[in-house]
Design a protein around this motif. Structure first.
Motif, PDB file in Angstrom:
ATOM      1  N   THR A   1       0.797  -1.218   0.000  1.00  0.00           N
ATOM      2  CA  THR A   1       0.000   0.000   0.000  1.00  0.00           C
ATOM      3  C   THR A   1       0.825   1.262   0.000  1.00  0.00           C
TER       4      THR A   1
ATOM      5  N   LEU B   1      -7.561  -3.844   6.615  1.00  0.00           N
ATOM      6  CA  LEU B   1      -8.260  -3.412   5.412  1.00  0.00           C
ATOM      7  C   LEU B   1      -9.317  -2.334   5.666  1.00  0.00           C
TER       8      LEU B   1
ATOM      9  N   ASN C   1      -9.200   4.481   0.620  1.00  0.00           N
ATOM     10  CA  ASN C   1      -9.759   4.429  -0.725  1.00  0.00           C
ATOM     11  C   ASN C   1     -10.498   3.137  -1.003  1.00  0.00           C
ATOM     12  N   ARG C   2     -10.876   2.425   0.030  1.00  0.00           N
ATOM     13  CA  ARG C   2     -11.589   1.155  -0.101  1.00  0.00           C
ATOM     14  C   ARG C   2     -12.934   1.271   0.601  1.00  0.00           C
TER      15      ARG C   2
ATOM     16  N   SER D   1     -17.352   7.005  -3.531  1.00  0.00           N
ATOM     17  CA  SER D   1     -15.930   7.325  -3.558  1.00  0.00           C
ATOM     18  C   SER D   1     -15.727   8.467  -4.549  1.00  0.00           C
TER      19      SER D   1
ATOM     20  N   ILE E   1     -17.553  -4.132  -3.286  1.00  0.00           N
ATOM     21  CA  ILE E   1     -16.333  -3.409  -2.961  1.00  0.00           C
ATOM     22  C   ILE E   1     -15.953  -2.486  -4.110  1.00  0.00           C
TER      23      ILE E   1
ATOM     24  N   TRP F   1     -12.291  -0.320  -4.664  1.00  0.00           N
ATOM     25  CA  TRP F   1     -10.975  -0.030  -4.093  1.00  0.00           C
ATOM     26  C   TRP F   1     -10.226   0.837  -5.091  1.00  0.00           C
TER      27      TRP F   1
ATOM     28  N   PHE G   1      -5.901   1.059  -6.388  1.00  0.00           N
ATOM     29  CA  PHE G   1      -5.750  -0.357  -6.047  1.00  0.00           C
ATOM     30  C   PHE G   1      -4.291  -0.777  -6.017  1.00  0.00           C
TER      31      PHE G   1
ATOM     32  N   CYS H   1     -13.157  -3.187  -8.491  1.00  0.00           N
ATOM     33  CA  CYS H   1     -14.527  -3.200  -7.978  1.00  0.00           C
ATOM     34  C   CYS H   1     -15.148  -4.567  -8.239  1.00  0.00           C
TER      35      CYS H   1
ATOM     36  N   ASP I   1     -13.048  -9.608   0.661  1.00  0.00           N
ATOM     37  CA  ASP I   1     -11.861  -9.111   1.357  1.00  0.00           C
ATOM     38  C   ASP I   1     -10.570  -9.721   0.828  1.00  0.00           C
TER      39      ASP I   1
END
Length: 472
Positions: free
Chosen positions: A7, A51, A56-57, A64, A84, A86, A89, A97, A116
């Motif tokens: 990340t 998580l 940004n998730r 978003s 989801i 994200w 990413f 997504c 997840d």
């Protein structure tokens, strides 16, 4: 937890465990883009427990920078849909997504687990594929792709190479996800599973993987500025000729029940169970030896200037709304941030109109706007809409919970359900405090519980003493 993801973007190279310098690969750069913030796989790792803190998730109802997502519990019990988005990413212009629709007693847990873990599996697979390419060279990588997929990849150009890497990564990630579910100690996936539609948008490229009957579509403008609905994925149902042929080769059976002739299901060779209404899924290990697989269909699409947005949704939406209707709803939504919840609200209305004697299915919708823009909307308006939706429909909430909804009042039966003598009572299922579902002893779990139209499963199989090793 067995999964990790990079990340941090604080550097363009990092040191491996042996002290060697790791050069950024096309995994970090996304195969192009000198202005993109690069990330290395070993810069910084986080566990599954971290998580929820990623900025940004998003996995709950909300929006978003470029998307909105919304889910609503149906009238069948706990919401088994998960979703989801994200952003960032693996780089600044990459978005992950997906929508996951669970089924069976533990379907909601399978869907959330896949939501997840699968993105992390995909990152890991991309890193593995890129490392393999760097070690073997392009020729070696081509041969590996051929062996892994069983397909012939001839005359691979430089433009095709990213597509092949992504395809290999999706195949590996889905395989690893299903393998983890099989070995999970606290999650029984024998007769529970989940669909998955996952999309990675990277610049002007869409890379997609799909199993089950959730669906992705795209709204695009033609030369006359008219909106078109383009279906991006195929609903992988058991009655598709290629799917049915594979299942039958594995000794599984495919047929429709007399009281729902339009719904083909997968059955065990020796028992009229479980009646799975899809040909591919995560989990459902009672059928994995009989033709149900978790290998995704992979799709690649290059976006054009006319492409406006993508909608991913579970079958609770597609059962009552057409592709064209969903595109019209999203394109005419008063605000982009309200598009997903308006699609769900429209689906809820259609369920009441088209199937008044049936219980509405769970609905989950992800709307991704391809220009990366999202309008603003006050928190008050968001809360008021969400509250009104929940109260008017007596259905799920945006906060994840494993609590089972209170039993619904009795409704008049429709043509596709069992007689009262065949029905199983609501008391057969309960959710415990440990994230699991227990069934009352000597009772079958029934997917046709109560008043429903179509369910992913009919009932759990029972194995006689004569066949104790039937599925070993």
């Amino acid at each position: 937890m067995g999964c990790c993801v990079s990340t941090s973007s604080r550097s363009t190279c990092s040191s491996g465990s042996n002290g060697d310098t790791v050069t950024p690969s096309c995994l970090e750069l996304g195969f192009c883009g000198p202005n993109r913030a690069s990330r290395t796989f070993s810069d910084h790792v986080i566990s599954l427990r971290q998580l929820p803190s990623l900025p940004n998730r998003i996995v709950n109802n909300g929006k978003s920078r470029s998307s909105c997502i919304f889910t609503q519990q149906g009238r069948k019990g706990v919401n088994q849909d998960a979703m989801i988005v994200w952003e960032d990413f693996m780089s600044e212009d990459t978005i992950f997504c997906g929508v996951f629709d669970g089924h069976g007693p533990h379907g909601h847990l399978v869907a959330r687990k896949a939501r997840d873990v699968l993105p992390l599996k995909l990152l890991s697979s991309l890193h593995s594929c890129e490392s393999k390419r760097n070690r073997s060279g392009k020729a070696g990588f081509k041969e590996n792709i051929k062996l892994d997929n069983g397909e012939s990849d001839k005359d691979i150009s430089a433009q095709d190479e990213p597509n092949l890497i992504w395809r290999e990564a999706f195949l590996k990630a889905y395989h690893a996800m299903d393998k983890e579910l099989r070995s999970h100690r606290n999650l029984d996936c024998f007769c529970s599973g989940s669909t998955a539609v996952t999309i990675v948008k990277q610049g002007s490229n869409l890379f997609m993987g799909s199993i089950g009957d959730s669906r992705a579509i795209m709204g695009s403008k033609d030369s006359n500025d008219s909106m078109l609905a383009i279906q991006l994925t195929v609903d992988l149902k058991p009655d598709l000729p290629r799917e049915a042929e594979r299942i039958k080769r594995c000794k599984g059976r495919v047929f429709a029940l007399q009281d729902e002739p339009e719904v083909h299901r997968v059955w065990l060779p020796f028992d009229d169970a479980p009646g799975l209404a899809m040909a591919r899924a995560f989990g459902d290990f009672c059928l994995k030896e009989y033709g149900v697989i978790s290998i995704p269909e992979f799709y690649h699409q290059v976006l054009t200037d006319g492409d406006q947005f993508i909608v991913i949704a579970s079958d609770g939406v597609w059962d009552v709304l057409s592709n064209e209707e969903v595109v019209e709803i999203v394109s005419s939504a008063p605000t982009r941030s309200s598009a997903a919840r308006i699609v769900v609200a429209s689906a809820a209305r259609e369920w009441k109109l088209k199937y008044p004697t049936s219980k509405m299915d769970d609905c989950a919708v992800v709307c991704l706007f391809l220009d990366g823009k999202m309008d603003s909307e006050s928190d008050c308006d968001e809360q008021c809409f969400s509250s009104a939706t929940i109260q008017s429909n007596h259905s799920g909430n945006p906060v994840e919970s494993d609590d089972v909804q209170k039993s619904e009042p009795s409704l008049r039966r429709n043509y596709t359900v069992r007689t009262s003598e065949e029905n199983v009572t609501d008391g057969g299922l309960s959710v415990d405090a440990g994230d699991g579902i227990s069934s009352a002893e000597e009772q079958n779990w029934s997917g046709l519980e109560g008043v429903t139209r179509v369910n992913s499963l009919v009932q759990l199989p029972r194995f006689s003493e004569e066949r104790p090793n039937a599925l070993l």
